[in-house]
Design a protein around this motif. Structure first.
Motif, PDB file in Angstrom:
ATOM      1  N   PHE A   7       0.640  -1.304   0.112  1.00 35.88           N
ATOM      2  CA  PHE A   7       0.054   0.080  -0.006  1.00 35.88           C
ATOM      3  C   PHE A   7       0.775   1.112   0.126  1.00 35.88           C
ATOM      4  O   PHE A   7       0.646   2.189  -0.664  1.00 35.88           O
ATOM      5  CB  PHE A   7      -1.096   0.073   1.299  1.00 35.88           C
ATOM      6  N   ILE A   8       1.785   1.444   0.793  1.00 35.46           N
ATOM      7  CA  ILE A   8       2.710   2.579   0.969  1.00 35.46           C
ATOM      8  C   ILE A   8       3.528   2.389  -0.437  1.00 35.46           C
ATOM      9  O   ILE A   8       3.696   3.467  -1.125  1.00 35.46           O
ATOM     10  CB  ILE A   8       3.743   2.296   1.966  1.00 35.46           C
ATOM     11  N   GLY A   9       3.844   1.371  -1.046  1.00 32.78           N
ATOM     12  CA  GLY A   9       4.545   1.451  -2.306  1.00 32.78           C
ATOM     13  C   GLY A   9       3.710   1.954  -3.393  1.00 32.78           C
ATOM     14  O   GLY A   9       4.188   2.829  -4.167  1.00 32.78           O
ATOM     15  N   PHE A  10       2.504   1.513  -3.336  1.00 32.84           N
ATOM     16  CA  PHE A  10       1.483   1.987  -4.680  1.00 32.84           C
ATOM     17  C   PHE A  10       1.197   3.663  -4.388  1.00 32.84           C
ATOM     18  O   PHE A  10       0.991   4.374  -5.370  1.00 32.84           O
ATOM     19  CB  PHE A  10       0.127   1.212  -4.397  1.00 32.84           C
ATOM     20  N   LEU A  11       1.318   3.826  -2.843  1.00 33.26           N
ATOM     21  CA  LEU A  11       0.750   5.206  -2.840  1.00 33.26           C
ATOM     22  C   LEU A  11       2.002   6.256  -3.401  1.00 33.26           C
ATOM     23  O   LEU A  11       1.741   7.412  -3.584  1.00 33.26           O
ATOM     24  CB  LEU A  11       0.783   5.453  -1.098  1.00 33.26           C
ATOM     25  N   GLY A  12       3.242   5.955  -2.714  1.00 31.74           N
ATOM     26  CA  GLY A  12       4.442   6.319  -3.401  1.00 31.74           C
ATOM     27  C   GLY A  12       4.367   6.689  -5.004  1.00 31.74           C
ATOM     28  O   GLY A  12       4.561   7.809  -5.276  1.00 31.74           O
ATOM     29  N   CYS A  13       3.903   5.660  -5.694  1.00 35.58           N
ATOM     30  CA  CYS A  13       3.993   5.485  -7.173  1.00 35.58           C
ATOM     31  C   CYS A  13       2.842   6.706  -7.450  1.00 35.58           C
ATOM     32  O   CYS A  13       3.036   7.323  -8.449  1.00 35.58           O
ATOM     33  CB  CYS A  13       3.743   4.228  -7.587  1.00 35.58           C
ATOM     34  N   PHE A  14       1.677   6.588  -6.985  1.00 34.31           N
ATOM     35  CA  PHE A  14       0.665   7.430  -7.243  1.00 34.31           C
ATOM     36  C   PHE A  14       1.003   8.888  -7.053  1.00 34.31           C
ATOM     37  O   PHE A  14       0.825  10.051  -7.888  1.00 34.31           O
ATOM     38  CB  PHE A  14      -0.359   7.131  -6.329  1.00 34.31           C
ATOM     39  N   VAL A  15       1.502   9.087  -5.950  1.00 33.56           N
ATOM     40  CA  VAL A  15       2.077  10.451  -5.798  1.00 33.56           C
ATOM     41  C   VAL A  15       2.990  11.022  -6.661  1.00 33.56           C
ATOM     42  O   VAL A  15       2.858  12.045  -7.397  1.00 33.56           O
ATOM     43  CB  VAL A  15       2.525  10.680  -4.113  1.00 33.56           C
ATOM     44  N   GLY A  16       4.065   9.915  -7.042  1.00 34.27           N
ATOM     45  CA  GLY A  16       5.132  10.341  -7.907  1.00 34.27           C
ATOM     46  C   GLY A  16       4.766  10.628  -9.364  1.00 34.27           C
ATOM     47  O   GLY A  16       5.294  11.424 -10.047  1.00 34.27           O
ATOM     48  N   ALA A  17       3.523  10.062  -9.523  1.00 34.75           N
ATOM     49  CA  ALA A  17       3.088  10.062 -11.108  1.00 34.75           C
ATOM     50  C   ALA A  17       2.265  11.034 -11.296  1.00 34.75           C
ATOM     51  O   ALA A  17       1.616  11.424 -12.475  1.00 34.75           O
ATOM     52  CB  ALA A  17       2.425   8.585 -11.541  1.00 34.75           C
ATOM     53  N   LEU A  18       2.017  12.100 -10.209  1.00 34.26           N
ATOM     54  CA  LEU A  18       0.995  13.270 -10.425  1.00 34.26           C
ATOM     55  C   LEU A  18       1.740  14.263 -11.282  1.00 34.26           C
ATOM     56  O   LEU A  18       2.711  14.257 -11.560  1.00 34.26           O
ATOM     57  CB  LEU A  18       0.725  13.684  -9.031  1.00 34.26           C
ATOM     58  N   ASP A  19       0.660  14.925 -11.860  1.00 32.82           N
ATOM     59  CA  ASP A  19       1.235  15.755 -13.305  1.00 32.82           C
ATOM     60  C   ASP A  19       2.278  16.918 -12.649  1.00 32.82           C
ATOM     61  O   ASP A  19       3.100  17.532 -13.424  1.00 32.82           O
ATOM     62  CB  ASP A  19       0.086  16.342 -13.934  1.00 32.82           C
ATOM     63  N   LYS A  20       2.038  17.265 -11.514  1.00 35.97           N
ATOM     64  CA  LYS A  20       2.536  18.556 -11.016  1.00 35.97           C
ATOM     65  C   LYS A  20       4.125  18.287 -10.425  1.00 35.97           C
ATOM     66  O   LYS A  20       4.932  18.958  -9.827  1.00 35.97           O
ATOM     67  CB  LYS A  20       1.809  19.239  -9.963  1.00 35.97           C
ATOM     68  N   ILE A  21       4.377  16.657 -10.217  1.00 34.18           N
ATOM     69  CA  ILE A  21       5.750  16.492  -9.848  1.00 34.18           C
ATOM     70  C   ILE A  21       6.616  16.513 -10.671  1.00 34.18           C
ATOM     71  O   ILE A  21       6.509  15.903 -11.952  1.00 34.18           O
ATOM     72  CB  ILE A  21       5.360  15.006  -9.365  1.00 34.18           C
ATOM     73  N   LYS A  22       7.890  17.258 -10.444  1.00 33.70           N
ATOM     74  CA  LYS A  22       9.021  16.926 -11.388  1.00 33.70           C
ATOM     75  C   LYS A  22       9.285  15.825 -11.643  1.00 33.70           C
ATOM     76  O   LYS A  22       9.459  14.770 -11.143  1.00 33.70           O
ATOM     77  CB  LYS A  22      10.110  17.838 -10.571  1.00 33.70           C
ATOM     78  N   ASN A  23      10.166  15.639 -12.965  1.00 38.08           N
ATOM     79  CA  ASN A  23      10.352  14.570 -13.538  1.00 38.08           C
ATOM     80  C   ASN A  23      11.504  13.705 -12.522  1.00 38.08           C
ATOM     81  O   ASN A  23      11.295  12.349 -12.349  1.00 38.08           O
ATOM     82  CB  ASN A  23      10.971  14.686 -14.909  1.00 38.08           C
ATOM     83  N   SER A  24      12.324  14.533 -12.127  1.00 39.37           N
ATOM     84  CA  SER A  24      13.355  13.612 -11.277  1.00 39.37           C
ATOM     85  C   SER A  24      12.806  13.149 -10.062  1.00 39.37           C
ATOM     86  O   SER A  24      12.999  12.105  -9.386  1.00 39.37           O
ATOM     87  CB  SER A  24      14.383  14.556 -10.720  1.00 39.37           C
ATOM     88  N   THR A  25      12.109  14.087  -9.335  1.00 47.43           N
ATOM     89  CA  THR A  25      11.048  13.585  -8.033  1.00 47.43           C
ATOM     90  C   THR A  25      10.355  12.305  -8.531  1.00 47.43           C
ATOM     91  O   THR A  25      10.078  11.299  -7.686  1.00 47.43           O
ATOM     92  CB  THR A  25      10.274  14.663  -7.538  1.00 47.43           C
ATOM     93  N   CYS A  26       9.564  12.273  -9.668  1.00 46.81           N
ATOM     94  CA  CYS A  26       8.718  11.428 -10.096  1.00 46.81           C
ATOM     95  C   CYS A  26       9.466  10.093 -10.227  1.00 46.81           C
ATOM     96  O   CYS A  26       8.966   9.222  -9.808  1.00 46.81           O
ATOM     97  CB  CYS A  26       8.161  11.617 -11.467  1.00 46.81           C
ATOM     98  N   LEU A  27      10.593  10.224 -10.855  1.00 43.31           N
ATOM     99  CA  LEU A  27      11.288   8.925 -11.013  1.00 43.31           C
ATOM    100  C   LEU A  27      11.873   8.190  -9.602  1.00 43.31           C
ATOM    101  O   LEU A  27      11.825   7.077  -9.168  1.00 43.31           O
ATOM    102  CB  LEU A  27      12.642   9.016 -11.877  1.00 43.31           C
ATOM    103  N   GLN A  28      12.186   9.111  -8.672  1.00 45.60           N
ATOM    104  CA  GLN A  28      12.596   8.747  -7.365  1.00 45.60           C
ATOM    105  C   GLN A  28      11.424   8.005  -6.508  1.00 45.60           C
ATOM    106  O   GLN A  28      11.852   7.112  -6.160  1.00 45.60           O
ATOM    107  CB  GLN A  28      13.139   9.743  -6.370  1.00 45.60           C
ATOM    108  N   LEU A  29      10.187   8.626  -6.513  1.00 40.75           N
ATOM    109  CA  LEU A  29       9.058   8.257  -5.787  1.00 40.75           C
ATOM    110  C   LEU A  29       8.598   6.919  -6.519  1.00 40.75           C
ATOM    111  O   LEU A  29       8.192   5.817  -5.933  1.00 40.75           O
ATOM    112  CB  LEU A  29       8.024   9.290  -5.810  1.00 40.75           C
ATOM    113  N   VAL A  30       8.624   6.892  -7.838  1.00 45.29           N
ATOM    114  CA  VAL A  30       7.925   5.432  -8.645  1.00 45.29           C
ATOM    115  C   VAL A  30       8.664   4.408  -8.359  1.00 45.29           C
ATOM    116  O   VAL A  30       8.454   3.314  -8.341  1.00 45.29           O
ATOM    117  CB  VAL A  30       7.693   5.883 -10.136  1.00 45.29           C
ATOM    118  N   THR A  31      10.274   4.696  -8.471  1.00 45.01           N
ATOM    119  CA  THR A  31      11.371   3.845  -8.169  1.00 45.01           C
ATOM    120  C   THR A  31      11.375   3.166  -6.888  1.00 45.01           C
ATOM    121  O   THR A  31      11.063   1.808  -6.698  1.00 45.01           O
ATOM    122  CB  THR A  31      12.644   3.883  -8.494  1.00 45.01           C
ATOM    123  N   SER A  32      11.038   4.088  -5.851  1.00 44.86           N
ATOM    124  CA  SER A  32      10.952   3.447  -4.593  1.00 44.86           C
ATOM    125  C   SER A  32       9.732   2.936  -4.236  1.00 44.86           C
ATOM    126  O   SER A  32       9.791   1.851  -3.590  1.00 44.86           O
ATOM    127  CB  SER A  32      11.022   4.836  -3.441  1.00 44.86           C
TER     128      SER A  32
END
Length: 286
Positions: free
Chosen positions: A98-123
């Motif tokens: 659940f924490i992993g999916f939540l991190g992916c969801f937040v990281g993939a939001l449109d307003k998240i920067k690409n570098s932050t997106c990759l970090q959150l989705v990878t984690s």
């Protein structure tokens, strides 16, 4: 099957599909060459996959509560049972996922920067994959069996989770970029598909002790059907890599490749459904 078994099966299919989506989405992000349209679409793909994953965990938890409570609505407020579930290895698995999916969801939001997106989705993807360590028929196995499971999960996620994004790639106007992405995917597939097969067969031998049991009980027969479906997937993948992709970017070949990917997605869904049937409904008979 009763309502609990159906909901458990559905939740498991959703969980497997969501896991494949975040793994495949992250993998295709690395092959996309920062194409704006593909990157934006992959963000949406990962968001929806993550949302489905979180919903699947909630359904799984509710199904377990109903099962322990004898299908009574009052079981939803049984905090002792809920605490027991969350303190178990299954609860650990749910929590990590659940924490992993939540991190992916937040990281993939449109307003998240690409570098932050990759970090959150990878984690987040790492936590989702790690959650498989704490659940399933192999939960009490040796570490190397768990490692085989994680390799299998990552490999099949890279394969099945990439199919819908690859179909999307066939719709872009830049045919040369599409060809490069398909070629890179095919080259990497030469490594992760053998890893998937070896890890899967190793786990199957560990679970069944003897491959002859594939023909002798319901679990083995379900796994045999899954092996047949995977073989069909291998044939379709070989057709794409050896026949269709080398002839890109001819318009007719693009259309045929798109149709082949759709068939792969249908067969891939069958693989996930059979896997969920074996793990959530049938189970090991010994």
């Amino acid at each position: 099957m009763d309502i609990i078994e159906i909901s458990s099966w559905l939740a498991r299919v959703m969980f497997y599909a969501a896991t494949a989506a975040v793994i495949g989405g992250l993998f295709l992000r690395g092959l996309s060459e920062n194409h704006t349209g593909i990157v934006e679409w992959l963000r949406c793909y990962i968001r929806w996959g993550s949302l489905i994953g979180m919903i699947s965990i909630v359904i799984s938890c509710l199904s377990q509560l109903f099962m322990f409570g004898g299908l009574s609505i009052s079981s939803l407020s049984d905090w002792d049972t809920l605490t027991m579930l969350l303190d178990s290895t299954l609860g650990w698995s749910w929590g990590l996922a659940f924490i992993g999916f939540l991190g992916c969801f937040v990281g993939a939001l449109d307003k998240i920067k690409n570098s932050t997106c990759l970090q959150l989705v990878t984690s987040g993807t790492f936590l989702v994959v790690l959650s498989f360590w704490f659940a399933g028929h192999l939960v009490d196995s040796h570490w190397y069996v768990h490692l085989s499971l994680l390799i299998h999960v990552v490999a099949i996620g890279m394969w099945l989770g990439s199919l819908l994004p690859l179909w999307k790639v066939t719709t872009i106007a830049d045919l040369e970029l599409m060809r490069r992405i398909m070629l890179k995917f095919g080259k990497i597939a030469l490594f992760f598909i053998p890893a998937l097969l070896i890890a899967g067969l190793f786990m199957l031998l560990f679970l069944l002790d003897d491959f002859r049991l594939l023909f002798q009980d319901s679990y083995g027969q379900t796994m045999l059907a899954k092996l047949f479906a995977v073989t069909l997937l291998l044939g379709l993948g070989a057709l794409n890599k050896l026949v269709l992709v080398p002839r890109l970017p001819t318009a007719d070949i693009v259309y045929r490749l798109r149709k082949s990917i759709v068939i792969e997605m249908v067969v891939g869904g069958l693989v996930l459904g059979l896997t969920a049937l074996a793990t959530a409904i049938i189970g090991l008979e010994r």
